[in-house]
Every structure is written in C-alpha cells, then in structure tokens.
Design a protein around this motif. Structure first.
Motif, mmCIF file in Angstrom:
data_model
loop_
_atom_site.group_PDB
_atom_site.id
_atom_site.type_symbol
_atom_site.label_atom_id
_atom_site.label_comp_id
_atom_site.label_asym_id
_atom_site.label_seq_id
_atom_site.Cartn_x
_atom_site.Cartn_y
_atom_site.Cartn_z
ATOM 1 N N LEU A 119 18.016 -30.464 19.941
ATOM 2 C CA LEU A 119 17.865 -31.821 20.463
ATOM 3 C C LEU A 119 16.860 -32.604 19.618
ATOM 4 C CD1 LEU A 119 18.416 -33.982 22.631
ATOM 5 C CD2 LEU A 119 16.602 -32.933 23.991
ATOM 6 N N ILE A 120 15.713 -32.016 19.375
ATOM 7 C CA ILE A 120 14.662 -32.702 18.618
ATOM 8 C C ILE A 120 15.132 -33.053 17.213
ATOM 9 C CG2 ILE A 120 12.371 -32.381 17.567
ATOM 10 C CD1 ILE A 120 11.722 -30.649 20.114
ATOM 11 N N ASN A 121 15.773 -32.097 16.536
ATOM 12 C CA ASN A 121 16.245 -32.324 15.173
ATOM 13 C C ASN A 121 17.231 -33.492 15.114
ATOM 14 O OD1 ASN A 121 18.540 -31.586 12.987
ATOM 15 N ND2 ASN A 121 16.517 -30.966 12.246
ATOM 16 N N ASN A 122 18.176 -33.542 16.055
ATOM 17 C CA ASN A 122 19.170 -34.612 16.040
ATOM 18 C C ASN A 122 18.559 -35.972 16.365
ATOM 19 O OD1 ASN A 122 21.928 -33.567 15.374
ATOM 20 N ND2 ASN A 122 21.306 -32.070 16.889
ATOM 21 N N ILE A 123 17.627 -36.024 17.297
ATOM 22 C CA ILE A 123 16.953 -37.291 17.612
ATOM 23 C C ILE A 123 16.143 -37.771 16.405
ATOM 24 C CG2 ILE A 123 15.205 -38.409 19.071
ATOM 25 C CD1 ILE A 123 17.858 -37.925 20.534
ATOM 26 N N GLU A 124 15.447 -36.854 15.755
ATOM 27 C CA GLU A 124 14.675 -37.228 14.568
ATOM 28 C C GLU A 124 15.577 -37.714 13.441
ATOM 29 O OE1 GLU A 124 12.190 -33.829 13.703
ATOM 30 O OE2 GLU A 124 10.684 -34.456 15.200
ATOM 31 N N CYS A 125 16.741 -37.088 13.275
ATOM 32 C CA CYS A 125 17.696 -37.559 12.260
ATOM 33 C C CYS A 125 18.084 -39.012 12.512
ATOM 34 C CB CYS A 125 18.952 -36.684 12.249
ATOM 35 S SG CYS A 125 18.754 -35.153 11.342
ATOM 36 N N GLU A 126 18.280 -39.350 13.772
ATOM 37 C CA GLU A 126 18.657 -40.720 14.115
ATOM 38 C C GLU A 126 17.481 -41.673 13.905
ATOM 39 O OE1 GLU A 126 21.599 -43.506 15.307
ATOM 40 O OE2 GLU A 126 21.668 -41.484 14.503
ATOM 41 N N ILE A 127 16.295 -41.280 14.345
ATOM 42 C CA ILE A 127 15.110 -42.129 14.192
ATOM 43 C C ILE A 127 14.880 -42.475 12.722
ATOM 44 C CG2 ILE A 127 12.577 -42.133 14.327
ATOM 45 C CD1 ILE A 127 12.904 -40.506 16.972
ATOM 46 N N PHE A 128 14.992 -41.472 11.862
ATOM 47 C CA PHE A 128 14.712 -41.667 10.440
ATOM 48 C C PHE A 128 15.938 -42.072 9.624
ATOM 49 C CE2 PHE A 128 11.260 -38.796 11.834
ATOM 50 C CZ PHE A 128 10.211 -39.660 11.602
ATOM 51 N N GLN A 129 17.052 -42.344 10.305
ATOM 52 C CA GLN A 129 18.297 -42.796 9.662
ATOM 53 C C GLN A 129 18.713 -41.886 8.512
ATOM 54 O OE1 GLN A 129 18.219 -46.986 8.753
ATOM 55 N NE2 GLN A 129 17.760 -47.530 10.858
ATOM 56 N N VAL A 130 18.593 -40.589 8.737
ATOM 57 C CA VAL A 130 18.896 -39.589 7.716
ATOM 58 C C VAL A 130 20.343 -39.711 7.236
ATOM 59 C CG1 VAL A 130 19.143 -37.100 7.307
ATOM 60 C CG2 VAL A 130 17.112 -37.985 8.480
ATOM 61 N N LEU A 131 21.280 -39.875 8.165
ATOM 62 C CA LEU A 131 22.693 -39.906 7.749
ATOM 63 C C LEU A 131 23.057 -41.195 7.024
ATOM 64 C CD1 LEU A 131 24.100 -38.004 10.787
ATOM 65 C CD2 LEU A 131 23.974 -37.226 8.427
ATOM 66 N N LEU A 132 22.442 -42.305 7.396
ATOM 67 C CA LEU A 132 22.678 -43.543 6.654
ATOM 68 C C LEU A 132 22.153 -43.407 5.231
ATOM 69 C CD1 LEU A 132 23.677 -46.450 6.503
ATOM 70 C CD2 LEU A 132 21.454 -47.175 7.444
ATOM 71 N N GLU A 133 20.967 -42.856 5.083
ATOM 72 C CA GLU A 133 20.408 -42.668 3.740
ATOM 73 C C GLU A 133 21.243 -41.677 2.932
ATOM 74 O OE1 GLU A 133 18.081 -44.615 2.446
ATOM 75 O OE2 GLU A 133 18.151 -45.634 4.379
ATOM 76 N N GLU A 134 21.730 -40.624 3.582
ATOM 77 C CA GLU A 134 22.585 -39.638 2.913
ATOM 78 C C GLU A 134 23.871 -40.305 2.421
ATOM 79 O OE1 GLU A 134 25.108 -36.201 4.876
ATOM 80 O OE2 GLU A 134 22.995 -35.597 4.764
ATOM 81 N N ALA A 135 24.453 -41.148 3.255
ATOM 82 C CA ALA A 135 25.693 -41.844 2.865
ATOM 83 C C ALA A 135 25.445 -42.792 1.694
ATOM 84 C CB ALA A 135 26.266 -42.604 4.063
#
Length: 177
Positions: free
Chosen positions: A121-137
């Motif tokens: 849960l924590i990892n996925n929320i942090e990914c969203e907070i830091f926009q990890v997937l947008l930056e990856e894309a």
C-alpha cells in the motif's frame, strides 16, 4: 517509427494500481472494437514470471517473456495494453501512452478496499505522490505521445474514454521517410 506499418494504433494505458486502468481499457476496447491486453492477466495465464514476491504479494514478471509473447500482436496494431509499468516495452509499439492519475486519498481507499496493506500500500501511494509512472513514461517514450489524465471519478473515466476514442478514430499512420 511508431505506427509505420499498422492500420490501427496501439495505446498503452499505465498508472499506479487503482487508478482505473482496467475499467478505462475495457470501455475503450468496447468503444473502438480493438483488443484489450491486460498484461497482469497474460503473465498469470501464460506463466510469464520468475516467481512470487512475498513482500509485495505479486508475481515477478519476466519482461523479456512478456515482450516475446506480445511482439506479433503489437506489430499488427489495434491493441490497448493495460499495465502499471511501461519502461520495458519497446518504444515502437505505441502511438499513445496514457498515464492515469488519481488523488492520493481516493487511491488509498481504492487500494485498501482491494486488501492492499503494509509495504504494498505504502509503495503504491508513494509512486502516485511522486508521479513515478508519469516520469517513467516521459523518459521512455516521445513526450508528444504521453498524456496524463485524471481518473478520480466515474465522470473522469467517461471523459477519458470519450477523449481517447476520439483520438483513436482520428489516428493516421505515420509515413516512413
């Protein structure tokens, strides 16, 4: 070059788990008549993984096996790929990369209702907070094909499907030079 030999485009829909990828992809596939490929389902059905991650309670996907499995289908075009990661797919596969984003409190509730807890849960929320997937894309694909769409409500999903259906219907293959 993306789209060079395809009659229909390929779209990647990515985002943190719980952002509405599968719902959006299913509705978009219905609206456009193309194939919805849920990578998680393909991994499970075809055994394209290297085991189970106990901490995050998920399969450890074998990216090479996934790409080998999808290669011919992607070359044909007319696919909507649904997966929470995007950096291992070949750039040439996609004509549009959509990153769905959801408000953190809404995402927390969605993931909690799915049974996510602890590090998962924590990892996925942090990914969203830091926009990890947008930056990856943005790092993995030409920026002009990457779009971020908000996916908090049923209305957002409906708007996104309408927008993507319009994009799909207006898409034309790029000519090779």
């Amino acid at each position: 070059m993306a789209g060079g030999g395809r009659a229909r485009p390929n779209i990647l829909v990515t985002g943190t788990p719980g952002t509405g990828k599968t719902t959006t992809c299913s509705l978009l596939a219905d609206a456009t008549g193309v194939c919805h490929i849920n990578v998680g389902d393909v991994v499970r059905e075809k055994g394209l993984h290297d085991g189970w991650d106990e901490e995050f309670e998920c399969h450890i996907i074998n990216e090479d096996l996934v790409c080998d499995e999808l290669e011919d289908k992607m070359e044909d075009g007319g696919n909507i790929v649904d997966y929470h990661g995007c950096d291992f797919f070949p750039e040439r596969w996609f004509d549009c990369v959509v990153v769905l984003q959801t408000d953190n409190s809404i995402l927390h509730d969605r993931l909690s209702s799915r049974g996510y807890m602890g590090p998962k849960l924590i990892n996925n929320i942090e990914c969203e907070i830091f926009q990890v997937l947008l930056e990856e894309a943005k790092a993995s694909y030409p920026e002009d094909i990457v779009i971020a769409l908000q996916s908090d409500t049923v209305e957002d999903i409906s708007r996104n499907v309408t927008k993507l259906t319009e994009w799909f219907n207006n898409w034309r293959p790029r000519r090779s030079s």
